[in-house]
Scaffold this active site. Structure first.
Site, PDB file in Angstrom:
ATOM      1  N   GLN A  71       1.415  -9.259  -6.976  1.00 30.79           N
ATOM      2  CA  GLN A  71       2.878  -9.316  -7.119  1.00 30.79           C
ATOM      3  C   GLN A  71       3.333 -10.264  -8.228  1.00 30.79           C
ATOM      4  OE1 GLN A  71       5.181  -7.402  -5.746  1.00 30.79           O
ATOM      5  NE2 GLN A  71       3.891  -6.330  -4.270  1.00 30.79           N
TER       6      GLN A  71
ATOM      7  N   SER B  84      -3.064  -5.179  -9.914  1.00 37.94           N
ATOM      8  CA  SER B  84      -2.858  -3.738  -9.736  1.00 37.94           C
ATOM      9  C   SER B  84      -1.934  -3.222 -10.843  1.00 37.94           C
ATOM     10  CB  SER B  84      -2.217  -3.506  -8.365  1.00 37.94           C
ATOM     11  OG  SER B  84      -1.877  -2.160  -8.212  1.00 37.94           O
TER      12      SER B  84
ATOM     13  N   CYS C 209       2.421  -0.250   2.266  1.00 37.07           N
ATOM     14  CA  CYS C 209       1.368   0.349   3.091  1.00 37.07           C
ATOM     15  C   CYS C 209       1.805   0.469   4.546  1.00 37.07           C
ATOM     16  CB  CYS C 209       0.107  -0.501   3.012  1.00 37.07           C
ATOM     17  SG  CYS C 209      -0.349  -0.879   1.330  1.00 37.07           S
TER      18      CYS C 209
ATOM     19  N   HIS D 272      -0.041  -0.409 -10.982  1.00 32.88           N
ATOM     20  CA  HIS D 272       1.230   0.273 -10.707  1.00 32.88           C
ATOM     21  C   HIS D 272       2.348  -0.680 -10.303  1.00 32.88           C
ATOM     22  CE1 HIS D 272       1.261   0.581  -6.150  1.00 32.88           C
ATOM     23  NE2 HIS D 272       0.004   0.233  -6.342  1.00 32.88           N
TER      24      HIS D 272
ATOM     25  N   GLY E 183      -5.462  -2.493  -6.457  1.00 32.89           N
ATOM     26  CA  GLY E 183      -5.478  -3.894  -6.037  1.00 32.89           C
ATOM     27  C   GLY E 183      -6.228  -4.056  -4.729  1.00 32.89           C
ATOM     28  N   THR E 184      -6.112  -3.055  -3.868  1.00 32.06           N
ATOM     29  CA  THR E 184      -6.806  -3.092  -2.576  1.00 32.06           C
ATOM     30  C   THR E 184      -8.315  -3.152  -2.787  1.00 32.06           C
ATOM     31  OG1 THR E 184      -5.058  -1.853  -1.469  1.00 32.06           O
ATOM     32  CG2 THR E 184      -7.249  -1.729  -0.480  1.00 32.06           C
TER      33      THR E 184
ATOM     34  N   ASN F  37       4.207 -10.354  -0.902  1.00 30.56           N
ATOM     35  CA  ASN F  37       4.814  -9.072  -1.260  1.00 30.56           C
ATOM     36  C   ASN F  37       6.026  -8.722  -0.409  1.00 30.56           C
ATOM     37  OD1 ASN F  37       2.325  -8.924   0.456  1.00 30.56           O
ATOM     38  ND2 ASN F  37       3.231  -6.961   0.981  1.00 30.56           N
TER      39      ASN F  37
ATOM     40  N   THR G 123     -17.504   6.678 -11.899  1.00 25.83           N
ATOM     41  CA  THR G 123     -16.918   6.923 -13.220  1.00 25.83           C
ATOM     42  C   THR G 123     -15.475   6.438 -13.238  1.00 25.83           C
ATOM     43  OG1 THR G 123     -18.379   8.793 -13.517  1.00 25.83           O
ATOM     44  CG2 THR G 123     -16.433   8.717 -14.934  1.00 25.83           C
TER      45      THR G 123
HETATM   46  N1  PLP Z   1      -1.785  -7.190  -2.685  1.00 26.47           N
HETATM   47  C1  PLP Z   1      -0.450  -7.253  -2.648  1.00 26.47           C
HETATM   48  C2  PLP Z   1       0.207  -8.591  -2.557  1.00 26.47           C
HETATM   49  C3  PLP Z   1       0.309  -6.092  -2.684  1.00 26.47           C
HETATM   50  O1  PLP Z   1       1.645  -6.166  -2.644  1.00 26.47           O
HETATM   51  C4  PLP Z   1      -0.353  -4.842  -2.772  1.00 26.47           C
HETATM   52  C5  PLP Z   1       0.414  -3.582  -2.746  1.00 26.47           C
HETATM   53  O2  PLP Z   1       1.496  -3.496  -2.210  1.00 26.47           O
HETATM   54  C6  PLP Z   1      -1.752  -4.829  -2.835  1.00 26.47           C
HETATM   55  C7  PLP Z   1      -2.425  -6.022  -2.795  1.00 26.47           C
HETATM   56  C8  PLP Z   1      -2.504  -3.546  -2.942  1.00 26.47           C
HETATM   57  O3  PLP Z   1      -2.431  -3.013  -4.240  1.00 26.47           O
HETATM   58  P1  PLP Z   1      -2.695  -1.459  -4.466  1.00 26.47           P
HETATM   59  O4  PLP Z   1      -1.448  -0.742  -4.079  1.00 26.47           O
HETATM   60  O5  PLP Z   1      -2.991  -1.347  -5.942  1.00 26.47           O
HETATM   61  O6  PLP Z   1      -3.856  -1.091  -3.636  1.00 26.47           O
END
Ligand code: PLP
Length: 382
Positions: A180, A198, A322, A200, A71-72, A152, A236
């Site tokens: 989320q 994302s 994070c 996971h 997601g990042t 989040n 890849t």
């Molecule tokens: N955006 C939100 C709102 C999140 O809660 C998170 C992860 O906690 C992310 C982005 C980042 O996702 P990823 O862990 O897949 O990098």
């Protein structure tokens, strides 16, 4: 003692369907999806199957979904890719809420170097953006609005319909971080140009994310090399993770109770805390994600409680994964107007498959025991 995992907003256990879909790509298959031979074609077909499932869930075109590693990365591509594709235009400001995830907020120094000014939209005491402030900040010099669907940390739903229609009136590009909210809400109704996801967080594997780029929206890639993902994201692809992502999404769509059951779990937990000193940061449960409980025990810093909870077999969090482990006050609670000491008190308990309401209740009792024990120790020292 059985461990109770209550950190589903940080990451979720994988569904069996996701593991099964990944297995051949870990154990047997080695084809590169860019290769033209049969092994390569099989890998590409597995990715296309997952892309189809995601496109269907978003109500968008197959070609509008690209895979990333997280997601990042997807949010970085949405924001920095928009900026890089629009260096020549006259729109030099980017708006984001003060409570965005760090994958959005931390693009600011790069945007600044590229010549953009980032303005943060203030939020109210519950973390929702102030629409009057957004109105004041909007203008025809704004390139992009980045506003998350649900936060989040506190779990609050943002007023995206109103915010996005205000932004549209100024011809502003719109990015919605839906990491989320994905599969909790129907994202086909989200009027954004860019939506990021994302795997996971929805019982899929780590290592896969996705971005929905509405047809016609131009981004410049931030990762260059081969022509993967329509030349938007070189490198890849992790076929196993993408196959697992698609399978997790398909399983959720087949059985909505996997997501829908979160509310009962969260409510069982909160109901068991009734009458205690727990202070909910948002009292109205309809304003927050179904599987989310965010609270403080005033006077107790989160770190002390989280360590004691860990020893009592409960995995919980203070906010975004994070930043867990960091002693810094939460940027989200700070933006809501909490003092630095209060902003270190936020506790996040997040629920999901395969928990049961009984286990959620037991977790609440263990939490109350932990608080009582710490209180007793403090009293004996006075
Ligand atoms: N955006 C939100 C709102 C999140 O809660 C998170 C992860 O906690 C992310 C982005 C980042 O996702 P990823 O862990 O897949 O990098």
């Amino acid at each position: 003692m059985n461990r109770i995992y209550l950190d589903h907003a940080a990451s979720t256990p994988m569904l069996p369907a996701a593991i099964d879909a990944m297995r051949p790509w870990v154990e047997l298959e080695c084809g590169n999806p860019s290769s033209l031979h049969e092994n390569g074609r099989r890998a590409k077909a597995a990715m296309d199957e997952a892309r189809e499932v995601l496109a269907d869930s978003l109500g968008c075109l197959f070609a509008e979904v690209l895979f990333t590693s997280s997601g990042t990365e997807a949010a970085n591509l949405a924001i920095l890719g928009s900026a890089l594709a629009n260096l020549e235009g006259g729109r030099r400001r980017i708006l984001m809420s003060a409570v965005e995830h760090h994958c959005v907020l931390h693009t600011e120094p790069i945007l600044r170097k590229l010549g953009f000014k980032v303005d943060l939209i203030p939020v109210d005491r519950e973390g929702a953006v102030d629409l009057n402030a957004l109105d004041d900040l909007l203008g025809d010099d704004v390139l992009l609005l980045s506003l998350m669907h649900a936060n989040n940390e506190m779990g609050v739903w943002q007023p995206i319909s109103e915010a996005f229609s205000m932004a549209r009136g100024h011809g502003v590009l719109i990015h919605c971080d839906s990491v989320q909210s994905y599969l909790s809400k129907d994202l086909s109704e989200v009027e954004a140009d860019l939506i990021t996801l994302s795997a996971h967080k929805v019982n899929g594997p780590k290592g896969a994310g996705a971005i929905h780029i509405r047809a016609g929206i131009k981004l410049q890639p931030i990762q260059v090399g081969g022509g993967q993902e329509r030349e938007m994201r070189a490198g890849t692809e992790d076929v196993a993770a993408i196959a697992g992502f698609g399978a997790a999404v398909r399983a959720h769509r087949k059985d909505p109770s996997l997501m829908g059951g979160k509310r009962a779990l969260r409510d069982a937990f909160l109901d068991a805390l009734n009458g205690s000193d727990a202070a909910l940061t948002i009292a109205d449960r309809h304003r927050i994600l179904e599987g989310h409980a965010h609270l403080r025990f005033p006077g107790f810093d989160a770190e002390t409680l989280l360590i004691a909870l860990d020893q009592a077999g409960i995995s919980a969090s203070s906010g975004s994964a994070c930043s867990s482990g960091s002693l810094e006050p939460s940027h989200v609670l700070s933006a809501c107007g909490y003092s630095p000491a209060e902003a270190k008190e936020g506790l996040r308990f997040t629920f999901g498959w395969p928990l049961t309401p009984e286990v959620a209740k037991e977790a609440a009792h263990r939490l109350l025991d932990v608080v009582a024990r710490i209180e007793a120790t403090r009293a004996s020292r006075r």
